[in-house]
Design an enzyme around this catalytic site. Structure first.
Site, mmCIF file in Angstrom:
data_model
loop_
_atom_site.group_PDB
_atom_site.id
_atom_site.type_symbol
_atom_site.label_atom_id
_atom_site.label_comp_id
_atom_site.label_asym_id
_atom_site.label_seq_id
_atom_site.Cartn_x
_atom_site.Cartn_y
_atom_site.Cartn_z
ATOM 1 N N ASP A 20 0.858 -1.187 0.000
ATOM 2 C CA ASP A 20 0.000 0.000 0.000
ATOM 3 C C ASP A 20 0.891 1.232 0.000
ATOM 4 O O ASP A 20 1.939 1.225 0.647
ATOM 5 C CB ASP A 20 -0.879 -0.002 1.265
ATOM 6 C CG ASP A 20 -2.163 0.779 1.064
ATOM 7 O OD1 ASP A 20 -2.086 1.907 0.558
ATOM 8 O OD2 ASP A 20 -3.225 0.267 1.425
ATOM 9 N N ASN A 21 0.501 2.276 -0.720
ATOM 10 C CA ASN A 21 1.244 3.533 -0.606
ATOM 11 C C ASN A 21 0.549 4.461 0.387
ATOM 12 O O ASN A 21 0.956 5.603 0.555
ATOM 13 C CB ASN A 21 1.411 4.218 -1.973
ATOM 14 C CG ASN A 21 0.103 4.753 -2.520
ATOM 15 O OD1 ASN A 21 -0.965 4.451 -1.987
ATOM 16 N ND2 ASN A 21 0.166 5.543 -3.568
ATOM 17 N N TYR A 51 9.377 -6.357 -7.560
ATOM 18 C CA TYR A 51 10.010 -7.674 -7.720
ATOM 19 C C TYR A 51 9.875 -8.435 -6.410
ATOM 20 O O TYR A 51 10.593 -8.156 -5.453
ATOM 21 C CB TYR A 51 11.483 -7.510 -8.122
ATOM 22 C CG TYR A 51 11.597 -6.797 -9.450
ATOM 23 C CD1 TYR A 51 11.481 -7.499 -10.650
ATOM 24 C CD2 TYR A 51 11.765 -5.410 -9.504
ATOM 25 C CE1 TYR A 51 11.526 -6.835 -11.873
ATOM 26 C CE2 TYR A 51 11.820 -4.747 -10.729
ATOM 27 C CZ TYR A 51 11.704 -5.464 -11.894
ATOM 28 O OH TYR A 51 11.740 -4.805 -13.105
ATOM 29 N N LEU A 60 -5.914 -4.483 -5.767
ATOM 30 C CA LEU A 60 -6.995 -3.606 -5.287
ATOM 31 C C LEU A 60 -6.543 -2.155 -5.209
ATOM 32 O O LEU A 60 -7.320 -1.282 -4.807
ATOM 33 C CB LEU A 60 -7.463 -4.042 -3.880
ATOM 34 C CG LEU A 60 -8.487 -5.172 -3.799
ATOM 35 C CD1 LEU A 60 -7.879 -6.498 -4.155
ATOM 36 C CD2 LEU A 60 -9.073 -5.251 -2.394
ATOM 37 N N TYR A 132 -11.199 7.680 -13.193
ATOM 38 C CA TYR A 132 -11.468 6.417 -12.505
ATOM 39 C C TYR A 132 -12.081 5.402 -13.465
ATOM 40 O O TYR A 132 -11.569 4.293 -13.639
ATOM 41 C CB TYR A 132 -12.393 6.679 -11.318
ATOM 42 C CG TYR A 132 -12.668 5.464 -10.453
ATOM 43 C CD1 TYR A 132 -11.679 4.952 -9.606
ATOM 44 C CD2 TYR A 132 -13.914 4.829 -10.461
ATOM 45 C CE1 TYR A 132 -11.925 3.840 -8.812
ATOM 46 C CE2 TYR A 132 -14.166 3.733 -9.668
ATOM 47 C CZ TYR A 132 -13.176 3.236 -8.836
ATOM 48 O OH TYR A 132 -13.432 2.135 -8.044
ATOM 49 N N LYS A 136 -10.072 2.244 -15.048
ATOM 50 C CA LYS A 136 -10.456 0.855 -14.739
ATOM 51 C C LYS A 136 -10.788 0.090 -16.012
ATOM 52 O O LYS A 136 -10.558 -1.109 -16.107
ATOM 53 C CB LYS A 136 -11.667 0.852 -13.797
ATOM 54 C CG LYS A 136 -11.350 1.325 -12.374
ATOM 55 C CD LYS A 136 -10.642 0.249 -11.577
ATOM 56 C CE LYS A 136 -10.546 0.622 -10.105
ATOM 57 N NZ LYS A 136 -9.860 -0.382 -9.292
ATOM 58 N N GLN A 149 -2.193 -12.570 -25.020
ATOM 59 C CA GLN A 149 -0.838 -12.526 -25.550
ATOM 60 C C GLN A 149 0.137 -13.420 -24.782
ATOM 61 O O GLN A 149 1.041 -13.981 -25.349
ATOM 62 C CB GLN A 149 -0.344 -11.072 -25.472
ATOM 63 C CG GLN A 149 0.408 -10.589 -26.672
ATOM 64 C CD GLN A 149 0.665 -9.084 -26.559
ATOM 65 O OE1 GLN A 149 -0.258 -8.294 -26.396
ATOM 66 N NE2 GLN A 149 1.908 -8.692 -26.641
ATOM 67 N N HIS A 168 -12.876 4.856 5.343
ATOM 68 C CA HIS A 168 -12.329 6.144 5.746
ATOM 69 C C HIS A 168 -13.493 7.080 6.099
ATOM 70 O O HIS A 168 -14.415 7.227 5.294
ATOM 71 C CB HIS A 168 -11.539 6.691 4.547
ATOM 72 C CG HIS A 168 -10.627 7.809 4.888
ATOM 73 N ND1 HIS A 168 -11.082 9.006 5.383
ATOM 74 C CD2 HIS A 168 -9.287 7.913 4.796
ATOM 75 C CE1 HIS A 168 -10.057 9.800 5.579
ATOM 76 N NE2 HIS A 168 -8.955 9.161 5.238
HETATM 77 N N1 LIG Z 1 -15.805 -0.091 -2.138
HETATM 78 C C1 LIG Z 1 -16.435 -0.117 -3.277
HETATM 79 O O1 LIG Z 1 -17.641 0.101 -3.286
HETATM 80 C C2 LIG Z 1 -15.732 -0.471 -4.571
HETATM 81 C C3 LIG Z 1 -16.526 -0.643 -5.710
HETATM 82 C C4 LIG Z 1 -15.910 -0.959 -6.905
HETATM 83 C C5 LIG Z 1 -14.549 -1.151 -6.970
HETATM 84 N N2 LIG Z 1 -13.795 -0.976 -5.861
HETATM 85 C C6 LIG Z 1 -12.348 -1.162 -6.012
HETATM 86 O O2 LIG Z 1 -11.850 -1.991 -4.975
HETATM 87 C C7 LIG Z 1 -10.532 -1.568 -4.588
HETATM 88 C C8 LIG Z 1 -10.496 -1.312 -3.095
HETATM 89 O O3 LIG Z 1 -11.410 -0.273 -2.781
HETATM 90 P P1 LIG Z 1 -11.744 0.187 -1.300
HETATM 91 O O4 LIG Z 1 -13.182 0.493 -1.276
HETATM 92 O O5 LIG Z 1 -11.180 -0.759 -0.311
HETATM 93 O O6 LIG Z 1 -10.971 1.586 -1.272
HETATM 94 P P2 LIG Z 1 -9.788 2.112 -0.318
HETATM 95 O O7 LIG Z 1 -9.527 3.524 -0.697
HETATM 96 O O8 LIG Z 1 -10.108 1.810 1.087
HETATM 97 O O9 LIG Z 1 -8.597 1.166 -0.757
HETATM 98 C C9 LIG Z 1 -7.735 1.421 -1.836
HETATM 99 C C10 LIG Z 1 -6.317 1.181 -1.358
HETATM 100 O O10 LIG Z 1 -5.413 1.376 -2.458
HETATM 101 C C11 LIG Z 1 -4.291 2.104 -1.974
HETATM 102 N N3 LIG Z 1 -3.648 2.778 -3.113
HETATM 103 C C12 LIG Z 1 -4.129 3.812 -3.857
HETATM 104 N N4 LIG Z 1 -3.246 4.133 -4.825
HETATM 105 C C13 LIG Z 1 -2.186 3.278 -4.704
HETATM 106 C C14 LIG Z 1 -0.966 3.106 -5.400
HETATM 107 N N5 LIG Z 1 -0.636 3.879 -6.449
HETATM 108 N N6 LIG Z 1 -0.124 2.134 -4.980
HETATM 109 C C15 LIG Z 1 -0.423 1.354 -3.916
HETATM 110 N N7 LIG Z 1 -1.579 1.467 -3.216
HETATM 111 C C16 LIG Z 1 -2.453 2.412 -3.610
HETATM 112 C C17 LIG Z 1 -4.873 3.066 -0.952
HETATM 113 O O11 LIG Z 1 -3.925 3.613 -0.075
HETATM 114 C C18 LIG Z 1 -5.889 2.144 -0.250
HETATM 115 O O12 LIG Z 1 -5.304 1.418 0.797
HETATM 116 C C19 LIG Z 1 -10.229 -0.328 -5.435
HETATM 117 O O13 LIG Z 1 -9.464 -0.721 -6.557
HETATM 118 C C20 LIG Z 1 -11.592 0.140 -5.889
HETATM 119 O O14 LIG Z 1 -11.525 0.817 -7.116
HETATM 120 C C21 LIG Z 1 -14.354 -0.634 -4.671
#
Ligand SMILES: NC(=O)c1ccc[n+]([C@@H]2O[C@H](COP(=O)([O-])OP(=O)(O)OC[C@H]3O[C@@H](n4cnc5c(N)ncnc54)[C@H](O)[C@@H]3O)[C@@H](O)[C@H]2O)c1
Length: 299
Positions: A20-21, A51, A60, A132, A136, A149, A168
């Site tokens: 996670d960042n 790596y 995610l 977004y 995606k 591929q 959050h």
């Molecule tokens: N919660 C929903 O309703 C929902 C619906 C559709 C899709 N999603 C997808 O599911 C995934 C998780 O969503 P969530 O609801 O837990 O959101 P969230 O914001 O709690 O989690 C996303 C995580 O990704 C991390 N992150 C963001 N950019 C990053 C990067 N460049 N490198 C590394 N880490 C990074 C964030 O710090 C966070 O911990 C996401 O990809 C989101 O698009 C969520």
């Protein structure tokens, strides 16, 4: 969602590297796992190559709420697109299978209701949500191109609105917004007239489906919808939360943001058939657990 997934995998005995960042995520969500010998946490941005040696990858990483993904839209697209390329590269090098957390947003503002996987969507490519949605969509393209591929084992999961503890508090998502406003007895902001519908899936149900999908035979690539098909209007949700929190909050209507979809409801027949999955947490129970989490947060 990632912290719930990690917890499940650690409890099942898998060795888990959690990346996670911390752009929107919080270390406190996985703090309770830090002393587990099969858990590691690593600060890493998926827009850079990685790596490590792994046999499954769940991708995610991406800010998921409009407030956060619109703050730095270029970085949002990079996270989806460069992130997918880097994680697919890792899957190719290690021969691992990889799951993409895609989204119902790939359907945009849909003309088809409920949305099934064969629907191509109706997405504005140049609007404020496009970083977004199109990010995606491009990630999905990359997954299928790597599959065609390079014969990588892919699982493309389209997640519909999911909620639960560890969200959050300032995420700006409808469930967290309403609960925080209700607990503070602040006005509850409803965008539009509140008649737009959404379906809400409790996080434990979603994670259960996600892991089941990851472990399907290699020919099952998806895309697969996961979400709760029971629809509520935004006004209904607000009233439910006001009642459950005994709040004095009043509803206040605000203009609808641009490109906000009118209706969202998954068709989950494919998941039902393929992984024998359907959500089973009642909205009242899910909201109760989520409200308890927000109540316990320092305010
Ligand atoms: N919660 C929903 O309703 C929902 C619906 C559709 C899709 N999603 C997808 O599911 C995934 C998780 O969503 P969530 O609801 O837990 O959101 P969230 O914001 O709690 O989690 C996303 C995580 O990704 C991390 N992150 C963001 N950019 C990053 C990067 N460049 N490198 C590394 N880490 C990074 C964030 O710090 C966070 O911990 C996401 O990809 C989101 O698009 C969520």
């Amino acid at each position: 969602m990632g912290s719930h997934l990690t917890e499940k995998l650690v409890n099942e005995g898998h060795d888990v590297i959690c990346l996670d960042n911390f752009y929107t995520g919080s270390k406190s969500n996985v703090e309770h796992l830090l002393n587990r010998p099969n858990f590691e946490i690593m600060r890493h941005d998926v827009t850079f190559p990685l790596y490590v040696e792994v046999d499954q990858i769940y991708n995610l990483a991406c800010p998921a709420s409009p407030i956060h993904y619109q703050k730095d839209p270029v970085q949002t697209t990079k996270t989806s697109v460069h992130g997918a390329i880097n994680m697919l590269g890792l899957a190719k090098r290690t021969g691992s299978r990889i799951l993409q957390a895609s989204t119902s947003e790939v359907y945009g503002d849909p003309e088809v209701h409920p949305q099934e996987e064969s629907y191509w969507g109706r997405v504005n490519p140049i609007g404020i949500r496009s970083c977004y949605d199109e990010g995606k969509r491009c990630a999905e393209t990359l997954f299928f191109d790597y599959w065609r591929q390079n014969e990588i084992e892919i699982k493309v999961l389209r997640i519909f609105n999911t909620y639960g503890p560890r969200m959050h508090p300032n995420d700006g998502r409808v469930v967290s917004n309403f609960i925080v406003q209700a607990l503070n007895n602040d006005d509850i902001t409803v965008y539009g007239d509140g008649s737009q519908t959404r379906s809400f899936c409790y996080v434990d149900d979603l994670i259960d489906g996600m892991v089941k999908f990851m472990n399907t035979p290699s020919e099952v690539t998806g895309p697969m919808n996961l979400g709760n098909p029971t629809e509520f209007t935004i006004i209904e949700l607000a009233k439910m939360i006001i009642e459950m929190t005994n709040s004095r909050s009043k509803l206040v209507l605000k203009p609808l943001p641009s490109d906000d979809p009118r209706q969202r409801k998954p068709n989950i027949e494919f998941a039902k058939q393929t992984i024998k999955w359907s959500p089973n947490t009642d909205i009242n129970l899910g909201l109760e657990k989520t409200i308890a989490y927000f109540k316990a947060l320092p305010r």
